[in-house]
Scaffold this motif. Sequence first.
Motif, PDB file in Angstrom:
ATOM      1  N   UNK A 120       0.925  -1.328   0.158  1.00  0.00           N
ATOM      2  CA  UNK A 120       0.022   0.032   0.109  1.00  0.00           C
ATOM      3  C   UNK A 120       0.984   1.229   0.126  1.00  0.00           C
ATOM      4  N   UNK A 121       0.423   2.174  -0.682  1.00  0.00           N
ATOM      5  CA  UNK A 121       0.980   3.451  -0.874  1.00  0.00           C
ATOM      6  C   UNK A 121      -0.146   4.476  -0.663  1.00  0.00           C
ATOM      7  N   UNK A 122       0.441   5.595  -0.206  1.00  0.00           N
ATOM      8  CA  UNK A 122      -0.640   6.731   0.003  1.00  0.00           C
ATOM      9  C   UNK A 122      -0.105   8.044  -0.617  1.00  0.00           C
ATOM     10  N   UNK A 123      -0.941   8.709  -0.783  1.00  0.00           N
ATOM     11  CA  UNK A 123      -0.676  10.298  -1.116  1.00  0.00           C
ATOM     12  C   UNK A 123      -1.742  11.263  -0.775  1.00  0.00           C
ATOM     13  N   UNK A 124      -0.951  12.307  -0.158  1.00  0.00           N
ATOM     14  CA  UNK A 124      -2.001  13.178   0.651  1.00  0.00           C
ATOM     15  C   UNK A 124      -1.784  14.456  -0.241  1.00  0.00           C
ATOM     16  N   UNK A 125      -2.796  15.486  -0.326  1.00  0.00           N
ATOM     17  CA  UNK A 125      -2.664  16.585  -1.223  1.00  0.00           C
ATOM     18  C   UNK A 125      -1.338  17.105  -1.029  1.00  0.00           C
ATOM     19  N   UNK A 126      -0.834  17.758  -2.205  1.00  0.00           N
ATOM     20  CA  UNK A 126       0.256  18.282  -2.319  1.00  0.00           C
ATOM     21  C   UNK A 126       1.559  17.773  -1.959  1.00  0.00           C
ATOM     22  N   UNK A 127       1.433  16.449  -1.708  1.00  0.00           N
ATOM     23  CA  UNK A 127       2.538  15.490  -1.392  1.00  0.00           C
ATOM     24  C   UNK A 127       2.882  14.463  -2.366  1.00  0.00           C
ATOM     25  N   UNK A 128       3.992  13.865  -2.369  1.00  0.00           N
ATOM     26  CA  UNK A 128       4.315  12.833  -3.192  1.00  0.00           C
ATOM     27  C   UNK A 128       3.724  11.536  -2.754  1.00  0.00           C
ATOM     28  N   UNK A 129       3.505  10.654  -3.354  1.00  0.00           N
ATOM     29  CA  UNK A 129       3.221   9.361  -3.170  1.00  0.00           C
ATOM     30  C   UNK A 129       4.257   8.623  -2.218  1.00  0.00           C
ATOM     31  N   UNK A 130       3.885   7.973  -1.092  1.00  0.00           N
ATOM     32  CA  UNK A 130       4.809   7.336  -0.207  1.00  0.00           C
ATOM     33  C   UNK A 130       4.474   5.865   0.064  1.00  0.00           C
ATOM     34  N   UNK A 131       5.372   5.181   0.362  1.00  0.00           N
ATOM     35  CA  UNK A 131       4.978   3.687   0.839  1.00  0.00           C
ATOM     36  C   UNK A 131       4.358   3.733   1.927  1.00  0.00           C
ATOM     37  N   UNK A 132       3.470   2.961   2.396  1.00  0.00           N
ATOM     38  CA  UNK A 132       2.961   2.636   3.789  1.00  0.00           C
ATOM     39  C   UNK A 132       3.485   1.424   4.355  1.00  0.00           C
ATOM     40  N   UNK A 133       3.104   0.367   3.351  1.00  0.00           N
ATOM     41  CA  UNK A 133       3.293  -1.047   3.786  1.00  0.00           C
ATOM     42  C   UNK A 133       3.576  -1.984   2.727  1.00  0.00           C
ATOM     43  N   UNK A 134       4.528  -3.105   2.828  1.00  0.00           N
ATOM     44  CA  UNK A 134       4.850  -3.795   1.693  1.00  0.00           C
ATOM     45  C   UNK A 134       5.104  -5.152   2.425  1.00  0.00           C
ATOM     46  N   UNK A 135       4.585  -6.076   1.676  1.00  0.00           N
ATOM     47  CA  UNK A 135       4.687  -7.815   2.148  1.00  0.00           C
ATOM     48  C   UNK A 135       5.195  -8.196   0.942  1.00  0.00           C
ATOM     49  N   UNK A 136       6.559  -8.806   0.997  1.00  0.00           N
ATOM     50  CA  UNK A 136       7.208  -9.541   0.104  1.00  0.00           C
ATOM     51  C   UNK A 136       6.690 -10.897  -0.032  1.00  0.00           C
ATOM     52  N   UNK A 137       7.168 -11.711  -0.994  1.00  0.00           N
ATOM     53  CA  UNK A 137       6.417 -13.073  -1.152  1.00  0.00           C
ATOM     54  C   UNK A 137       7.452 -14.031  -0.277  1.00  0.00           C
ATOM     55  N   UNK A 138       8.454 -13.470   0.352  1.00  0.00           N
ATOM     56  CA  UNK A 138       9.351 -14.215   1.417  1.00  0.00           C
ATOM     57  C   UNK A 138       8.408 -14.053   2.745  1.00  0.00           C
ATOM     58  N   UNK A 139       7.425 -13.317   2.822  1.00  0.00           N
ATOM     59  CA  UNK A 139       6.823 -12.811   4.142  1.00  0.00           C
ATOM     60  C   UNK A 139       7.761 -11.803   4.715  1.00  0.00           C
ATOM     61  N   UNK A 140       8.556 -11.213   4.457  1.00  0.00           N
ATOM     62  CA  UNK A 140       8.966  -9.991   5.057  1.00  0.00           C
ATOM     63  C   UNK A 140       8.274  -8.810   4.737  1.00  0.00           C
ATOM     64  N   UNK A 141       8.252  -8.006   5.656  1.00  0.00           N
ATOM     65  CA  UNK A 141       7.385  -6.663   5.560  1.00  0.00           C
ATOM     66  C   UNK A 141       8.087  -5.566   5.880  1.00  0.00           C
ATOM     67  N   UNK A 142       7.697  -4.328   5.314  1.00  0.00           N
ATOM     68  CA  UNK A 142       8.419  -3.201   5.554  1.00  0.00           C
ATOM     69  C   UNK A 142       7.320  -2.089   5.821  1.00  0.00           C
ATOM     70  N   UNK A 143       7.533  -1.521   6.879  1.00  0.00           N
ATOM     71  CA  UNK A 143       6.405  -0.213   7.068  1.00  0.00           C
ATOM     72  C   UNK A 143       7.098   1.247   7.328  1.00  0.00           C
ATOM     73  N   UNK A 144       6.311   2.021   6.885  1.00  0.00           N
ATOM     74  CA  UNK A 144       6.963   3.503   7.033  1.00  0.00           C
ATOM     75  C   UNK A 144       7.019   3.585   8.439  1.00  0.00           C
ATOM     76  N   UNK A 145       7.837   4.605   8.972  1.00  0.00           N
ATOM     77  CA  UNK A 145       8.186   4.698  10.239  1.00  0.00           C
ATOM     78  C   UNK A 145       6.818   5.380  10.988  1.00  0.00           C
ATOM     79  N   UNK A 146       6.010   6.130  10.272  1.00  0.00           N
ATOM     80  CA  UNK A 146       5.017   6.825  10.797  1.00  0.00           C
ATOM     81  C   UNK A 146       3.818   6.175  11.067  1.00  0.00           C
ATOM     82  N   UNK A 147       3.945   4.852  10.467  1.00  0.00           N
ATOM     83  CA  UNK A 147       2.639   3.788  10.712  1.00  0.00           C
ATOM     84  C   UNK A 147       2.980   2.705  11.565  1.00  0.00           C
TER      85      UNK A 147
END
Length: 115
Positions: A36-63
């Motif tokens: 999942x990515x998100x884009x707020x008004x006036x800002x660039x699209x940013x990564x929120x969370x990702x789940x890889x096929x290896x079951x590894x996850x990565x989250x934005x620090x803010x979430x």
Amino acid sequence: QVQLVESGGGLVQPGGSLRLSCSASESISSISAMGWYRQAPGKQRELVAVLFSSDTTNYADSVKGRFTVSRDNAKNAVSLQMNNLKPEDTAVYYCNFVIFGRNFWGQGTQVTVSS
């Protein structure tokens, strides 16, 4: 062409929860990442969370600690559970699948956190 369909956005008060879901229009044999990515008004699209096929996850620090990404392989779907939502989480949320090195995007769903 794979299509991704999102659901679950809406208006919620600060501290509330929402669950976003995203499913593919067809069965997919190889998905290297779902997220999942998100884009707020006036800002660039940013990564929120990702789940890889290896079951590894990565989250934005803010979430971290508030959001959880998960998948349903049988349904070629990915979900994002969002808890303790804050006004700064307000944005259009897009799901993303990476399939054989290509990026596929959902149409976006609005999440608004406001009292």
